[in-house]
Write a protein that holds these residues in place. Structure first.
Motif, PDB file in Angstrom:
ATOM      1  N   ALA A  27     -30.824 157.776  43.268  1.00 19.95           N
ATOM      2  CA  ALA A  27     -31.481 158.017  41.738  1.00 19.95           C
ATOM      3  C   ALA A  27     -32.504 159.011  41.904  1.00 19.95           C
ATOM      4  O   ALA A  27     -32.677 159.565  40.647  1.00 19.95           O
ATOM      5  CB  ALA A  27     -31.976 156.576  41.404  1.00 19.95           C
TER       6      ALA A  27
ATOM      7  N   LEU B 180     -30.517 162.325  41.366  1.00 20.74           N
ATOM      8  CA  LEU B 180     -29.963 162.443  39.924  1.00 20.74           C
ATOM      9  C   LEU B 180     -31.373 162.634  38.868  1.00 20.74           C
ATOM     10  O   LEU B 180     -31.168 163.565  38.092  1.00 20.74           O
ATOM     11  CB  LEU B 180     -29.498 161.014  39.622  1.00 20.74           C
ATOM     12  CG  LEU B 180     -28.232 160.690  39.941  1.00 20.74           C
ATOM     13  CD1 LEU B 180     -27.738 159.089  39.414  1.00 20.74           C
ATOM     14  CD2 LEU B 180     -27.036 161.556  39.366  1.00 20.74           C
TER      15      LEU B 180
ATOM     16  N   VAL C 264     -30.195 158.424  33.411  1.00 20.38           N
ATOM     17  CA  VAL C 264     -29.934 158.469  34.840  1.00 20.38           C
ATOM     18  C   VAL C 264     -30.964 157.856  35.711  1.00 20.38           C
ATOM     19  O   VAL C 264     -30.583 157.253  36.764  1.00 20.38           O
ATOM     20  CB  VAL C 264     -29.978 160.146  35.375  1.00 20.38           C
ATOM     21  CG1 VAL C 264     -30.358 160.536  36.334  1.00 20.38           C
ATOM     22  CG2 VAL C 264     -29.025 160.953  34.684  1.00 20.38           C
TER      23      VAL C 264
ATOM     24  N   LEU D  56     -29.979 154.325  36.355  1.00 24.24           N
ATOM     25  CA  LEU D  56     -28.359 154.194  36.538  1.00 24.24           C
ATOM     26  C   LEU D  56     -28.185 152.923  37.577  1.00 24.24           C
ATOM     27  O   LEU D  56     -27.596 152.275  37.372  1.00 24.24           O
ATOM     28  CB  LEU D  56     -27.855 155.168  37.027  1.00 24.24           C
ATOM     29  CG  LEU D  56     -26.316 155.508  37.499  1.00 24.24           C
ATOM     30  CD1 LEU D  56     -25.349 155.015  36.122  1.00 24.24           C
ATOM     31  CD2 LEU D  56     -25.977 156.628  38.082  1.00 24.24           C
TER      32      LEU D  56
ATOM     33  N   TYR E  88     -28.039 149.964  35.661  1.00 21.99           N
ATOM     34  CA  TYR E  88     -26.884 149.721  35.157  1.00 21.99           C
ATOM     35  C   TYR E  88     -25.825 149.189  35.976  1.00 21.99           C
ATOM     36  O   TYR E  88     -25.207 148.295  35.805  1.00 21.99           O
ATOM     37  CB  TYR E  88     -26.204 151.090  34.490  1.00 21.99           C
ATOM     38  CG  TYR E  88     -27.043 151.327  33.175  1.00 21.99           C
ATOM     39  CD1 TYR E  88     -26.142 151.094  31.942  1.00 21.99           C
ATOM     40  CD2 TYR E  88     -28.108 152.232  32.814  1.00 21.99           C
ATOM     41  CE1 TYR E  88     -26.616 151.369  30.716  1.00 21.99           C
ATOM     42  CE2 TYR E  88     -28.332 152.457  31.678  1.00 21.99           C
ATOM     43  CZ  TYR E  88     -27.718 152.032  30.461  1.00 21.99           C
ATOM     44  OH  TYR E  88     -28.175 152.308  29.290  1.00 21.99           O
ATOM     45  N   ALA E  89     -25.869 149.719  37.292  1.00 24.08           N
ATOM     46  CA  ALA E  89     -24.969 149.462  38.312  1.00 24.08           C
ATOM     47  C   ALA E  89     -24.968 148.047  38.642  1.00 24.08           C
ATOM     48  O   ALA E  89     -24.124 147.050  38.655  1.00 24.08           O
ATOM     49  CB  ALA E  89     -24.943 150.467  39.360  1.00 24.08           C
TER      50      ALA E  89
ATOM     51  N   PHE F 255     -25.015 164.816  40.478  1.00 21.87           N
ATOM     52  CA  PHE F 255     -24.559 164.010  39.387  1.00 21.87           C
ATOM     53  C   PHE F 255     -23.600 163.260  39.922  1.00 21.87           C
ATOM     54  O   PHE F 255     -23.503 161.886  40.011  1.00 21.87           O
ATOM     55  CB  PHE F 255     -24.373 164.579  38.089  1.00 21.87           C
ATOM     56  CG  PHE F 255     -25.711 164.702  37.295  1.00 21.87           C
ATOM     57  CD1 PHE F 255     -25.984 163.379  36.590  1.00 21.87           C
ATOM     58  CD2 PHE F 255     -26.379 165.614  37.098  1.00 21.87           C
ATOM     59  CE1 PHE F 255     -27.000 163.545  35.792  1.00 21.87           C
ATOM     60  CE2 PHE F 255     -27.439 165.564  36.351  1.00 21.87           C
ATOM     61  CZ  PHE F 255     -28.074 164.779  35.457  1.00 21.87           C
ATOM     62  N   VAL F 256     -22.405 163.653  40.240  1.00 19.94           N
ATOM     63  CA  VAL F 256     -21.253 162.972  40.809  1.00 19.94           C
ATOM     64  C   VAL F 256     -21.609 162.231  41.995  1.00 19.94           C
ATOM     65  O   VAL F 256     -21.076 161.082  42.012  1.00 19.94           O
ATOM     66  CB  VAL F 256     -20.018 164.017  40.907  1.00 19.94           C
ATOM     67  CG1 VAL F 256     -18.924 163.218  41.438  1.00 19.94           C
ATOM     68  CG2 VAL F 256     -19.856 164.674  39.374  1.00 19.94           C
TER      69      VAL F 256
ATOM     70  N   ALA G  66     -24.132 159.377  41.387  1.00 19.94           N
ATOM     71  CA  ALA G  66     -23.511 158.360  40.918  1.00 19.94           C
ATOM     72  C   ALA G  66     -22.797 157.522  41.643  1.00 19.94           C
ATOM     73  O   ALA G  66     -22.590 156.237  41.635  1.00 19.94           O
ATOM     74  CB  ALA G  66     -22.970 158.720  39.691  1.00 19.94           C
TER      75      ALA G  66
ATOM     76  N   ILE H 283     -24.554 155.113  43.981  1.00 14.69           N
ATOM     77  CA  ILE H 283     -24.925 153.946  43.403  1.00 14.69           C
ATOM     78  C   ILE H 283     -23.987 153.062  42.879  1.00 14.69           C
ATOM     79  O   ILE H 283     -24.099 152.009  43.175  1.00 14.69           O
ATOM     80  CB  ILE H 283     -25.750 154.556  41.987  1.00 14.69           C
ATOM     81  CG1 ILE H 283     -26.875 155.264  42.588  1.00 14.69           C
ATOM     82  CG2 ILE H 283     -25.974 153.372  41.460  1.00 14.69           C
ATOM     83  CD1 ILE H 283     -27.462 156.073  41.279  1.00 14.69           C
ATOM     84  N   LEU H 284     -22.888 153.428  42.492  1.00 16.06           N
ATOM     85  CA  LEU H 284     -21.777 152.332  41.950  1.00 16.06           C
ATOM     86  C   LEU H 284     -21.076 151.828  43.095  1.00 16.06           C
ATOM     87  O   LEU H 284     -20.903 150.688  43.143  1.00 16.06           O
ATOM     88  CB  LEU H 284     -20.828 153.230  41.170  1.00 16.06           C
ATOM     89  CG  LEU H 284     -21.265 153.915  39.928  1.00 16.06           C
ATOM     90  CD1 LEU H 284     -20.161 154.897  39.384  1.00 16.06           C
ATOM     91  CD2 LEU H 284     -21.685 152.504  38.955  1.00 16.06           C
TER      92      LEU H 284
ATOM     93  N   SER I 162     -34.927 149.284  41.097  1.00 17.74           N
ATOM     94  CA  SER I 162     -34.133 150.467  40.269  1.00 17.74           C
ATOM     95  C   SER I 162     -35.069 151.270  39.202  1.00 17.74           C
ATOM     96  O   SER I 162     -34.486 151.973  38.873  1.00 17.74           O
ATOM     97  CB  SER I 162     -33.080 149.384  39.371  1.00 17.74           C
ATOM     98  OG  SER I 162     -33.711 148.583  38.537  1.00 17.74           O
TER      99      SER I 162
END
Length: 428
Positions: A69, A72, A95, A98, A101-102, A249-250, A253, A256-257, A290
């Motif tokens: 994060a 990001l 961001v 995120l 969110y995850a 970013f890619v 992310a 995190i996911l 988070s």
């Protein structure tokens, strides 16, 4: 001692000097290398079959998520050189949360096949919202006060530095966020009345969030002032900068996911092992990890004398959480095999009422576009009261206190209230 010179972005069509770009690139190796190392250890522990003790899983996966994060956030700040400043702040807020969110979407998706997970989704969302406003806003003001006090010691003759009582002033553009928060809070009152979050409501909240991004994308801002790692990213030649920012970013992310599920499992397992209520553990421990990136980003702006920008980031994060995050929960639940609504029990409904009431007070406090110490204390005391007095009766009293104060402020500042409600729909 003078600081580093501000960054001037490369103009289109110009050829950046290759020699100066090597120094920022070298300085990026250490922070990005550290982030990669921390994230890599979490990814390495992710494969199925690795049974970690809960405490180890919380630390390993949580640290990897927070590290990703931060990467990001650096990329989001550097992106201000290539996109609208208002849009950059909105995206930066997205961001920074995120990880939230995850984790939350994982619980909501799992609730489609395991209804018990719905409680965790509500707990995580309401906890992150109340932590952001009840602790984050007051703590930011405290940091701003201490920073101003240090400045006052160096510039005692400056009348602005001696300003009392201390407060953070926001630009008029922030009325857009306040107006949308007010509208979203009114919409979310449907949730405790129905005892569920419908997909239809989720779609409306997501549409409100998209509308917010479109609005802030039209906001004109000055040249961004980058610091630290973001500054080194911004100093790269334009093409290299864009490639690096997109890559961060890619990859971040993806990390995190990938780690949201094992981190969530570790939290629940750890709470059970310690005898802590699962609901409270997911509600407060997960958001602490988070929410850390956005807190750090906002504090960095405050320390540099840009308290309004720091508070603006937290305000944008609140809009994101109260629209996009709440809106995606029932959709994730439906995609996970559940129905067209995420059901809530009595305790979760109570959490939504408390969170909505706190949000209304936060909006009312900022109707004057100033955030003062007395209201920071009020927000923190009411937030802390739910820990000192955890009974259901006490929590309803706190929710009533939020609503009463919000109503009084709305009456006193009724002119500003009208301007705030109209702000999201005025021409830019």
């Amino acid at each position: 001692m003078t600081g580093p010179a501000p960054i001037t972005p490369t103009r289109p069509g110009s050829r950046p000097d290759a020699a100066p770009s090597r120094r920022p690139a070298l300085r990026l190796l250490l922070p990005l290398g550290f982030v990669v190392a921390v994230a890599a250890q979490g990814v390495a522990l992710r494969p199925a079959g690795v049974d970690l003790p809960p405490a180890v899983g919380i630390l390993a996966f949580g640290a990897a998520i927070v590290a990703a994060a931060f990467a990001l956030a650096w990329a989001g700040e550097a992106a201000e050189l290539d996109i609208s400043g208002g849009l950059a702040v909105g995206l930066l807020a997205v961001v920074a949360i995120l990880p939230e969110y995850a984790i939350d979407l994982y619980f909501a998706f799992s609730a489609g096949s395991d209804p018990a997970q719905a409680a965790y989704a509500a707990a995580n969302m309401t906890g992150s919202n109340r932590l952001l406003l009840g602790f984050g806003w007051p703590f930011l003001l405290l940091v701003a006060f201490l920073a101003q006090r240090a400045l006052r010691a160096r510039r005692a003759a400056d009348a602005d530095v001696l300003q009392r009582p201390f407060s953070i002033g926001l630009p008029r553009e922030n009325r857009t966020e306040l107006g949308l928060l007010l509208i979203a809070s009114a919409l979310t009152l449907i949730i405790p009345l129905t005892g569920r979050i419908d997909v239809a409501l989720g779609v409306v909240l997501l549409a409100l969030f998209v509308y917010y991004l479109v609005r802030v994308a039209r906001t004109e801002t000055g040249e961004p002032e980058l610091i630290g790692v973001s500054r080194d990213l911004g100093a790269l030649p334009k093409r290299a900068r864009r490639i690096v920012v997109v890559a961060i970013f890619v990859l971040a992310a993806a990390v995190i996911l990938a780690l949201a599920e094992p981190f969530a499992h570790s939290l629940v397992s750890g709470g059970r092992a310690l005898g802590i209520d699962d609901f409270l553990l997911v509600q407060w421990l997960a958001p602490l990890a988070s929410e850390a990136p956005e807190f750090v980003i906002a504090i960095l702006f405050v320390v540099r004398g840009r308290a309004a920008t720091g508070l603006g980031i937290l305000l944008a994060s609140k809009v994101n959480q109260w629209t996009a995050l709440v809106g995606t929960l029932p959709i994730a639940h439906a995609l996970g095999g559940g129905g067209w609504a995420l059901p809530l029990d009595g305790r979760q409904t109570e959490e939504f009422v408390l969170t909505a009431a706190q949000t209304l007070l936060g909006v009312a406090v900022l109707l004057s576009l100033r955030f003062s110490g007395r209201w920071a204390v009020a927000l923190f005391v009411l937030f802390a009261a739910t820990f000192v007095f955890p009974s259901t009766e006490a929590r309803w009293l706190v929710a009533g206190g939020y609503a009463l104060l919000a109503g009084v402020l709305a009456v006193v500042r009724r002119r500003a209230l009208g301007a705030t409600v109209a702000a999201p729909f005025r021409r830019t």
